[in-house]
Design a protein around this motif. Sequence first.
Motif, mmCIF file in Angstrom:
data_model
loop_
_atom_site.group_PDB
_atom_site.id
_atom_site.type_symbol
_atom_site.label_atom_id
_atom_site.label_comp_id
_atom_site.label_asym_id
_atom_site.label_seq_id
_atom_site.Cartn_x
_atom_site.Cartn_y
_atom_site.Cartn_z
ATOM 1 N N SER A 1 -6.507 44.704 1.544
ATOM 2 C CA SER A 1 -6.690 45.846 1.104
ATOM 3 C C SER A 1 -6.442 47.166 1.691
ATOM 4 N N HIS A 2 -6.577 47.141 2.729
ATOM 5 C CA HIS A 2 -6.586 48.323 3.427
ATOM 6 C C HIS A 2 -4.995 48.738 4.113
ATOM 7 N N PRO A 3 -4.512 49.238 4.081
ATOM 8 C CA PRO A 3 -2.813 48.956 5.003
ATOM 9 C C PRO A 3 -3.251 49.646 6.297
ATOM 10 N N ALA A 4 -4.104 50.260 6.913
ATOM 11 C CA ALA A 4 -4.688 50.447 8.503
ATOM 12 C C ALA A 4 -5.195 49.008 8.779
ATOM 13 N N ALA A 5 -5.017 47.727 8.591
ATOM 14 C CA ALA A 5 -5.840 46.439 9.150
ATOM 15 C C ALA A 5 -4.380 45.321 9.040
ATOM 16 N N VAL A 6 -3.525 45.711 8.501
ATOM 17 C CA VAL A 6 -2.026 44.750 8.227
ATOM 18 C C VAL A 6 -1.890 43.969 10.306
ATOM 19 N N GLY A 7 -2.122 44.603 11.170
ATOM 20 C CA GLY A 7 -2.014 44.402 11.897
ATOM 21 C C GLY A 7 -3.273 42.709 12.153
ATOM 22 N N ASP A 8 -3.696 42.656 11.584
ATOM 23 C CA ASP A 8 -4.846 41.890 12.052
ATOM 24 C C ASP A 8 -5.044 41.322 10.905
ATOM 25 N N LEU A 9 -4.456 41.001 9.774
ATOM 26 C CA LEU A 9 -4.370 40.113 8.937
ATOM 27 C C LEU A 9 -3.134 38.740 8.912
ATOM 28 N N VAL A 10 -3.843 37.676 8.955
ATOM 29 C CA VAL A 10 -3.093 36.107 8.056
ATOM 30 C C VAL A 10 -2.863 35.748 7.036
ATOM 31 N N GLN A 11 -1.847 35.326 7.433
ATOM 32 C CA GLN A 11 -0.956 34.918 6.081
ATOM 33 C C GLN A 11 -1.556 32.965 5.787
ATOM 34 N N VAL A 12 -1.891 33.173 4.737
ATOM 35 C CA VAL A 12 -3.032 31.453 4.729
ATOM 36 C C VAL A 12 -2.373 31.185 2.825
ATOM 37 N N PRO A 13 -2.061 30.085 2.527
ATOM 38 C CA PRO A 13 -1.631 29.474 1.403
ATOM 39 C C PRO A 13 -2.883 30.401 0.282
ATOM 40 N N SER A 14 -1.773 30.675 -0.772
ATOM 41 C CA SER A 14 -2.743 30.481 -1.999
ATOM 42 C C SER A 14 -3.087 29.536 -2.716
ATOM 43 N N MET A 15 -3.180 28.764 -2.602
ATOM 44 C CA MET A 15 -3.654 27.348 -3.285
ATOM 45 C C MET A 15 -5.108 27.268 -2.559
ATOM 46 N N LEU A 16 -5.356 27.315 -1.163
ATOM 47 C CA LEU A 16 -6.454 27.175 -0.839
ATOM 48 C C LEU A 16 -7.462 28.265 -1.524
ATOM 49 N N PHE A 17 -7.463 29.345 -2.451
ATOM 50 C CA PHE A 17 -8.379 30.314 -3.088
ATOM 51 C C PHE A 17 -9.154 29.412 -4.522
ATOM 52 N N GLN A 18 -8.199 28.388 -4.721
ATOM 53 C CA GLN A 18 -8.437 27.444 -6.174
ATOM 54 C C GLN A 18 -9.409 26.692 -6.162
ATOM 55 N N GLY A 19 -10.422 26.499 -4.396
ATOM 56 C CA GLY A 19 -11.053 25.247 -3.934
ATOM 57 C C GLY A 19 -12.363 25.748 -4.435
ATOM 58 N N SER A 20 -13.073 26.942 -4.583
ATOM 59 C CA SER A 20 -13.618 27.556 -4.982
ATOM 60 C C SER A 20 -13.728 28.460 -6.276
ATOM 61 N N LEU A 21 -15.210 28.645 -7.614
ATOM 62 C CA LEU A 21 -14.796 29.717 -8.868
ATOM 63 C C LEU A 21 -15.195 30.251 -8.130
ATOM 64 N N LEU A 22 -15.921 29.967 -7.949
ATOM 65 C CA LEU A 22 -16.411 31.949 -6.877
ATOM 66 C C LEU A 22 -15.659 32.389 -6.359
ATOM 67 N N LEU A 23 -15.499 31.910 -6.269
ATOM 68 C CA LEU A 23 -14.965 32.642 -4.372
ATOM 69 C C LEU A 23 -13.750 32.822 -4.802
ATOM 70 N N GLY A 24 -13.269 32.137 -5.247
ATOM 71 C CA GLY A 24 -11.564 32.477 -6.358
ATOM 72 C C GLY A 24 -11.341 33.479 -7.397
ATOM 73 N N VAL A 25 -12.513 33.691 -8.121
ATOM 74 C CA VAL A 25 -13.026 34.618 -9.078
ATOM 75 C C VAL A 25 -12.854 36.414 -8.170
#
Length: 559
Positions: free
Chosen positions: A394-418
């Motif tokens: 969520s930091h603007p300065a790290a935009v160049g290091d970010l990678v795109q992942v499908p949002s469905m992956l975050f549904q694999g864990s109740l704790l980590l997704g929340v």
Amino acid sequence: MGTLPSYSLSNATLGPDFRCGFFRCREKAAQRTKFATAREGYGFCCLRFAALRRGNCGRKMDGFRCLSGSGSSEEDNEPKKVDSSVATEEREFSVATEERDRRNDDGPSAENNQASISSGPSGLPTESPMYNNFQVDSFKLMELLGPEKVDPSDIKLIKEKLFGYTTFWVTGEEQFGDFGEGILFLGNLRGKREDIFAKLQRQLAEVTGDKYNLFMVEEPNSDGPDPRGGPRVSFGLLRKEVSEPGPTTLWQYVIAFILFVLTVGSCVELGIASQLNRLPPEVVDYFTNPNASDPPDMQLLVPYVESALPLAYGVLGVQLFHEVGHFLAAFPRKVKLGLPYFIPNITLGSFGAITQFKSILPDRKAKVDVSMAGPLAGAALSFSMFGVGLLLSSHPAAVGDLVQVPSMLFQGSLLLGVISRAVLGYSAMHAATVSIHPLVIAGWCGLTTSAFNMLPVGCLDGGRAVQGAYGKGWLVGFGLATYAMLGLGVLGGPLSLPWGLYVLICQRTPEKPCLNDVTEVGTWRKTALAVTLFFVVLTLLPLWDQLAEELGVGLVTTF
């Protein structure tokens, strides 16, 4: 972390229980086999042998068939060096055989035949003299080929020097171990069990030296608890060469190294796969399109290896930190650990590692502490990377290091997704893809692997901890529930089936008992384990569609 069974000990089953195919002998047993072969001319191939536990009247045998053949060879004429115990057993075998031959040559009567049989092991069938004599000879051969047993003279010495009315009053003895190679002393405890056990261990070392291991276990089939509180206890005696794990072999070093190299490769592959939005289209199409048949030029992936290394280092670092946690907990307790056998996995980078105990654990507290130290250390490092990665995402300065992942992956864990939803917000998570820092992926994979290893089943870290904290009976119940949830896909999502197969193949056997397998571990250890198992379930439990839609974790498509 897990272990491979390396020494034989059982509290539930006492007495010998043999089921043998072709017997493999150690060097001393091989010398005895040559003697028996040269003396009788038999080549034995045991097809089926089962022995029941010795009672007060003797030993019973049934279900026994053998084949005989020529057993002479040139090596039988060579001189052999045997120790005094081997020579004594050979003389006894020779005397019994000569006595049988003499009686057969003189035409023994039915009474003599019956007397001849009664001189062998008690409880043998008595239908045919020839068959009975053959059984006696075969039983003696089994005695020679079996594991090292406790010396009868040592049993007498131990009963005189160790046990008594001030420590432990012996009222009976039974065979101990999977092959009846040990002695279980039954009786009445005359003081606090921990103090008496420590005293008996010291006296055993003074009387017999570094020859035996003494185990304090719950008395099998006891009528009731001890009058002083807690379960009634018994003391088992086993030779050290039988009860202790063997040394690490050269092949084990080779296998451990090969598995580590494969794990490094799977971690690098995970780092490359995380850059899916940057890879060449032909490569992405080949790995995502099930109809693709022509493989692309893999040289196209070389430029992406360097950028994949940070993620690979993070995933591999969690696994190494996991093993360091085990070793740091084992060192002050003088528990020796074997080499870790890493298990590569292309989805998580690694499934963790199988690590053997190379010494017998002193008590159940050590079992709980060493077992939980690894997953907790790996989880601490993983959660740190996961949290830092979310903040960088969520930091603007790290935009160049970010990678795109499908949002469905975050549904694999109740704790980590929340947690991800709370940090990144609704708009970022309720989309087709989410931009995250690679540290999030490394932390997610590390937390998932740590949670899998803390499942209370078999010889996993969680299984060992439950066995030490609550007992073997609780482990059976937890294990059945875990297998059921893995089979139904309730825990772990798409990884539940491969993980369940991995446990069934490699780590389904519970850990062996400790030297002191009776003393409880205390309330706070049990509480810490219960809290840990609660977070394990939250980590591996997927988000169901209704909750994911309400939280805005990914785009839920309904049909």
